[in-house]
Design an enzyme around this catalytic site. Structure first.
Site, short mmCIF file in Angstrom:
data_model
loop_
_atom_site.label_atom_id
_atom_site.label_comp_id
_atom_site.label_asym_id
_atom_site.label_seq_id
_atom_site.Cartn_x
_atom_site.Cartn_y
_atom_site.Cartn_z
N ILE A 143 0.83 -1.19 0.00
CA ILE A 143 0.00 0.00 0.00
C ILE A 143 0.87 1.25 0.00
O ILE A 143 1.75 1.41 0.85
CB ILE A 143 -0.93 0.02 1.23
CG1 ILE A 143 -1.81 -1.24 1.25
CG2 ILE A 143 -1.81 1.27 1.22
CD1 ILE A 143 -2.65 -1.38 2.51
N GLY B 42 8.52 3.99 1.98
CA GLY B 42 7.72 3.47 3.08
C GLY B 42 6.22 3.57 2.88
O GLY B 42 5.74 4.20 1.96
N SER B 43 5.47 2.91 3.70
CA SER B 43 4.02 2.93 3.74
C SER B 43 3.53 1.72 4.51
O SER B 43 3.78 1.60 5.71
CB SER B 43 3.40 3.00 2.34
OG SER B 43 3.87 1.95 1.54
N ARG B 44 2.87 0.74 3.84
CA ARG B 44 2.31 -0.38 4.59
C ARG B 44 2.24 -1.62 3.73
O ARG B 44 2.05 -1.55 2.51
CB ARG B 44 0.91 -0.03 5.08
CG ARG B 44 0.44 -0.87 6.25
CD ARG B 44 -0.89 -0.37 6.74
NE ARG B 44 -2.00 -1.10 6.16
CZ ARG B 44 -3.25 -0.65 6.11
NH1 ARG B 44 -3.54 0.55 6.56
NH2 ARG B 44 -4.20 -1.39 5.58
#
Length: 218
Positions: A157, A187-189
């Site tokens: 994500i 970055g993120s998820r």
């Protein structure tokens, strides 16, 4: 070849192993830093640019590092470096483990199990911060792996800063556990859905290391 090296980038700079897909961001930054440093003695403008440009280039090298890993033996390993953000039972009996990746984490994601990639689907969406509940509608890449545990779904994500997800392997590829499969820039998820009956062996707030931290209990 050890599976920690499969699908690995061959990019490197100053002895640092870099993630595949880093070049479009990294090369212009490093070039700007190099030119400004060379001209700094003769130009006040170049001197003013040199310090932030060099700092940014160093930051980019850190962001896009891609270290080798000794892959943990176990049924399911973490697909991402980061912190477990949530563990949520799903309506169909699966359990979703959401791992939040900060800009300081390694951004290369790895296969949680050995198997065959049966689907890689890009889904357009927004770019709200990945820790926000509305990030469910963010830009994403949805992966499905045919494994010894059946179908495993993994979702990369994008977040407020991470606006580019780079899959490394196409549909139909056989991957080893812990093999590099893709990159999320900045970055993120990453969400991992465990099949019904598979118990989770991590907890919210726990740090994870891709290919090293075991996710299931067994």
């Amino acid at each position: 070849m050890p599976h920690s090296q499969t699908s690995a980038s061959r990019d490197s700079l100053a002895g640092v192993r870099l993630a595949r897909g880093a070049s479009p961001w990294l090369l212009p930054t490093v070039a700007t830093a190099a030119v400004s440093l060379l001209r700094a003695r003769r130009s006040g403008v170049a001197k003013a640019v040199a310090v932030p440009a060099t700092a940014l280039a160093a930051g980019m090298l850190w962001f896009f590092r891609d270290p080798e890993r000794e892959i943990t033996q176990g049924r399911v390993v973490s697909p991402a470096d980061g912190v477990v953000q949530s563990i949520m039972p799903w309506k169909d009996g699966r359990t979703r483990v959401a791992i939040f990746m900060s800009p300081l984490n390694v951004h290369v994601n790895r296969a949680p199990l050995a198997g065959t990639v049966t689907s890689v689907e890009h889904v357009p969406g927004g770019f709200v911060p990945a820790f926000n509940k509305e990030s469910e509608n963010n830009e994403r890449v949805v992966w499905h792996f045919d494994t010894e545990l059946g179908d495993i779904e993994m979702i990369q994500i994008a977040g407020a800063v991470a606006r580019r997800i780079v899959p490394y392997v196409p549909q139909g590829t056989k991957v080893e556990q812990g093999e590099r499969v893709g990159l999320i820039r900045f970055g993120s998820r990453v969400d991992l859905y465990l099949p019904e009956g598979v118990e989770v062996d991590v907890e919210v707030g726990q740090k994870t290391v891709a290919g090293v931290t075991r996710i299931d209990r067994g």
